[in-house]
Design a protein around this motif. Structure first.
Motif, PDB file in Angstrom:
ATOM      1  N   ASN A  90       9.148   0.583   7.849  1.00 16.13           N
ATOM      2  CA  ASN A  90       9.054  -0.295   6.686  1.00 16.13           C
ATOM      3  C   ASN A  90      10.343  -1.071   6.454  1.00 16.13           C
ATOM      4  O   ASN A  90      10.318  -2.240   6.042  1.00 16.13           O
ATOM      5  N   SER A 106      10.363  -3.814   8.934  1.00 13.11           N
ATOM      6  CA  SER A 106       9.351  -4.820   8.590  1.00 13.11           C
ATOM      7  C   SER A 106       9.842  -5.718   7.465  1.00 13.11           C
ATOM      8  O   SER A 106       9.590  -6.933   7.475  1.00 13.11           O
ATOM      9  N   ILE A 150       6.943  -4.692   0.871  1.00 15.70           N
ATOM     10  CA  ILE A 150       6.359  -4.361   2.172  1.00 15.70           C
ATOM     11  C   ILE A 150       4.847  -4.578   2.141  1.00 15.70           C
ATOM     12  O   ILE A 150       4.221  -4.784   3.188  1.00 15.70           O
ATOM     13  N   LYS A 181       3.062  -7.667   3.781  1.00 15.69           N
ATOM     14  CA  LYS A 181       2.874  -7.756   5.225  1.00 15.69           C
ATOM     15  C   LYS A 181       1.410  -8.025   5.548  1.00 15.69           C
ATOM     16  O   LYS A 181       0.508  -7.434   4.961  1.00 15.69           O
ATOM     17  N   THR A 193       1.620   1.859   6.620  1.00 19.83           N
ATOM     18  CA  THR A 193       2.677   1.227   5.832  1.00 19.83           C
ATOM     19  C   THR A 193       2.806   1.865   4.459  1.00 19.83           C
ATOM     20  O   THR A 193       3.894   1.970   3.903  1.00 19.83           O
TER      21      THR A 193
END
Length: 690
Positions: free
Chosen positions: A64, A67, A337, A340, A347
């Motif tokens: 995460n 990301s 996050i 995304k 996630t």
């Protein structure tokens, strides 16, 4: 008998010599120096991007964290690309003109004048820097040119200036394989501030142009500029110099720094650089055509624009403010996050589910489900993480679509105002702020725009419908063809008019019971005008229906806290900091910053566990304008000294040292100073809260 001429190796002509004892070996020959191939940065061993700190109290997974870093890079890259396109479109003509001037400088050159371009770029340094970089890139495709960016802080005199020019040109192109050039330089033993080094380099590499770009030209010392121009003009027959001066004021004011003989050595041309305004930059960033991960709220945008207006900041400062807002939302918000796409189930961490359930928009969403008597869905969202994951994934997509439609509606209003040729066109920034705050739907801007559309004649309506043919509005092309057909069937040469056009209406006066009454009376309309009025009503109906649906209130969307960043305090603390407030808070409550148990943040007042500077600051606040140093020392000693220490002299010396340290720190911060009236007293300079 002829005597032998002394050689250069004889002791008589040597300033010094190396004495080697018998039997000692000669020192090894020193290896020849090798120049580096490329210049390395001082921070080359540092990572390219700042390491993202794990959130969720350090429990965020590495996937995460990575990301979020990639998301920031992707998000800001799209915005930066739009900003660069604005700069390129604005300065394209200037870049082409400057490049052509440099290319044609050989045709207009003389042996005594240097081709010089004066770029009046305004107060923005970034504008001139971008133009120089673009000119270099354009010329590199045609000629072998070398550019030297000269900043006033880099040179202090003529020697350092020539040395800097030599180093910038030669170090950028020198490679290890250039043995002939290196041997020639070693044999000549020239000094690094000799322009012959640059002349040899130009001849060896066949360099077409050496461009000297002077940044912040007004801040250069006038005598230094005169010396530099005089020296390079004497070498112009061997080194093809071209000068670029970035000017913020005017060429006339800049010429006052130069001597008359210096001006005669310049063959100059002036180039006016078109300025980039904040509205066009922000429109490029917030356009619906950009790949947006999230949007900035009305509060943060209004704060940035106010700072831009109040402090007359540059476009680069505005860009940095936007970039910091993107960094803050992604680096400091663990829920970012969830932006995304696609959003895999891994996630979601268990902490994220609880974070989502505590959002105001989620609570409102559950209350709406209960109001619709959908109790099962509401219960599953509160208890089942899998159901919550699916709801969040679908909710973010729906909310993104709604915000994109809102931005499209703002762009539609802007296009309509542009077609109306209205001088009072609302700036894009104001429309964006009102739209993101949910204040545009029933605003006077929309009402006035729709009313102006209803009053348009047929020729202006044809142009408007043609501009809206590619918009999301339905039947625009059909209505456009209908207006053109009605106009072609009209017998007169005048454009058709609508019944809503007040220019063709008059006033009718009637007298009833000795009272005068005024009423509007429309002029008689032809059959074609009536048909055209029906088309206008249809256009108005489509516009009203679309705007009523698209102009929503974003704060009512599900998960708007994730999609819209609207916190002003982080931006204000960075770009408009209050160091005095932070300093006073640290001295009053050191536990807020230290976080230790001995300096508990809830404990205020005097305490022996506090830092000595904080203790002396509390005594400083309790004192008057003139402070007796002896009384201040006695009070400080009573608080700080330890009762369990047997060695009183050592404890007294330690306490006195701490007192001197704290007193020196308060003086350094400008809170106290020595009193002029009494030698053993201190004068208070600052008061708390003022």
């Amino acid at each position: 008998m002829a005597t032998e001429a002394p050689t250069a190796d004889s002791v008589e002509y040597q300033a010094c010599y190396v004495w080697t004892p018998d039997g000692a070996s000669l020192p090894a020959k020193r290896a020849a120096k090798r120049r580096r191939i490329t210049t390395s940065s001082v921070h080359s061993n540092q990572p390219e991007f700042i390491t993202t700190v794990p959130l969720l109290l350090g429990n965020e997974t590495h996937e995460n964290v990575s990301s979020r870093s990639a998301m920031l890079e992707q998000s800001w890259h799209a915005q930066e690309q739009g900003i660069n396109e604005v700069f390129e479109s604005t300065t394209a003509d200037t870049i082409s003109q400057v490049a052509n001037f440099i290319l044609q400088s050989d045709q207009t050159r003389t042996e005594t004048t240097i081709p010089t371009a004066f770029l009046v770029a305004g107060p923005s340094n970034s504008m001139y820097t971008n133009i120089v970089r673009s000119v270099e890139a354009q010329l590199q495709e045609i000629l072998d040119v070398a550019i030297v960016n000269i900043i006033p802080s880099q040179i202090v005199n003529l020697k350092s200036a020539i040395k800097f020019i030599n180093n910038q040109v030669t170090d950028a192109a020198l490679t290890i394989e250039e043995d002939d050039m290196s041997k020639h330089e070693q044999s000549s033993r020239r000094l690094n501030y000799d322009l012959q080094i640059l002349g040899d380099h130009v001849r060896f590499h066949s360099t077409a142009k050496i461009i000297l770009a002077f940044h912040d030209s007004e801040t250069f010392d006038g005598s230094l500029l005169n010396d530099i121009i005089e020296v390079i003009s004497s070498w112009y027959d061997r080194i093809p110099f071209v000068c670029l001066f970035g000017i913020k004021t005017s060429v006339e004011l800049f010429q006052e720094k130069l001597h008359r003989t210096t001006i005669q050595r310049l063959h100059g041309a002036q180039f006016e650089v078109a300025q980039v305004d904040v509205d066009s930059v922000f429109r490029a960033v917030s356009s619906s055509q950009r790949d947006k991960v999230f949007w900035l709220g009305p509060g943060i945008i209004y704060s940035i624009l106010q700072a831009q207006q109040n402090y007359i900041q540059s476009i680069a400062s505005f860009t940095r403010s936007l970039q910091y807002a993107h960094m803050t939302h992604i680096f400091a918000n663990p829920l970012s996050i969830l932006l995304k796409d696609p959003l895999p189930a891994q996630t979601f961490q268990k902490e994220l589910y609880e974070y989502v359930r505590n959002l105001d928009s989620f609570r409102q969403h559950v209350e709406d489900l209960i109001a619709r008597k959908d109790f099962d869905t509401a219960k599953n969202l509160l208890q089942d993480n899998y159901v919550l994951h699916k709801e969040v994934e679908q909710g973010i997509k729906k909310s993104k679509t709604a915000i994109k439609s809102l931005i499209l509606a703002v762009e539609l209003l802007t296009a309509i105002q542009k077609s109306l040729n209205n001088s009072a066109t609302e700036p894009w920034c104001n429309l964006y702020i009102k739209a993101m705050a949910g204040q545009l739907k029933d605003s006077a801007i929309v009402k006035d725009t729709l009313l102006a559309v209803k009053k348009l004649p047929s020729d202006a309506m044809t142009t408007l419908l043609a501009d809206l043919a590619d918009s999301p509005l339905p039947d625009m092309l059909v209505l456009h063809n209908e207006v053109r057909r009605l106009q072609s069937d009209s017998e007169g040469t005048e454009p058709l008019r609508s019944k809503h056009d007040t220019n063709y209406a008059g006033l009718r006066t009637t007298i009833v019971s000795h009272k005068v009454q005024l009423s509007k009376q429309s002029a008689a309309l032809s059959k074609q005008d009536l048909l055209y009025s029906n088309v206008v009503d249809r256009v108005d109906e489509i516009l009203v229906e679309y705007l009523q649906e698209a102009l929503i209130t974003p704060q009512e969307l599900f998960l708007h806290e994730i999609l819209i960043y609207d916190f002003k305090s982080p931006h204000r603390e960075v770009f408009a900091p209050k160091p005095r407030h932070a300093m006073e808070r640290a001295l009053n409550s050191p536990g807020d910053y230290l976080g230790c148990s001995c300096c508990n943040g809830t404990q205020r007042g005097l305490s022996a566990t506090h830092p000595v500077t904080s203790i002396l600051y509390q005594l400083f606040l309790e004192s008057g304008a003139i402070i007796n140093t002896s009384d201040l020392w006695s009070a400080f000693n009573t608080i700080v000294e330890s009762e369990d220490n047997d060695d009183e002299d050592a404890e007294q010396e330690r306490t006195l040292a701490l007192f001197s340290q704290a007193l020196a720190e308060l003086k350094y911060m400008g809170m106290i100073t020595s009193s002029r009236k009494k030698a053993d007293h201190l004068a208070k300079v600052l008061w708390n809260g003022l």
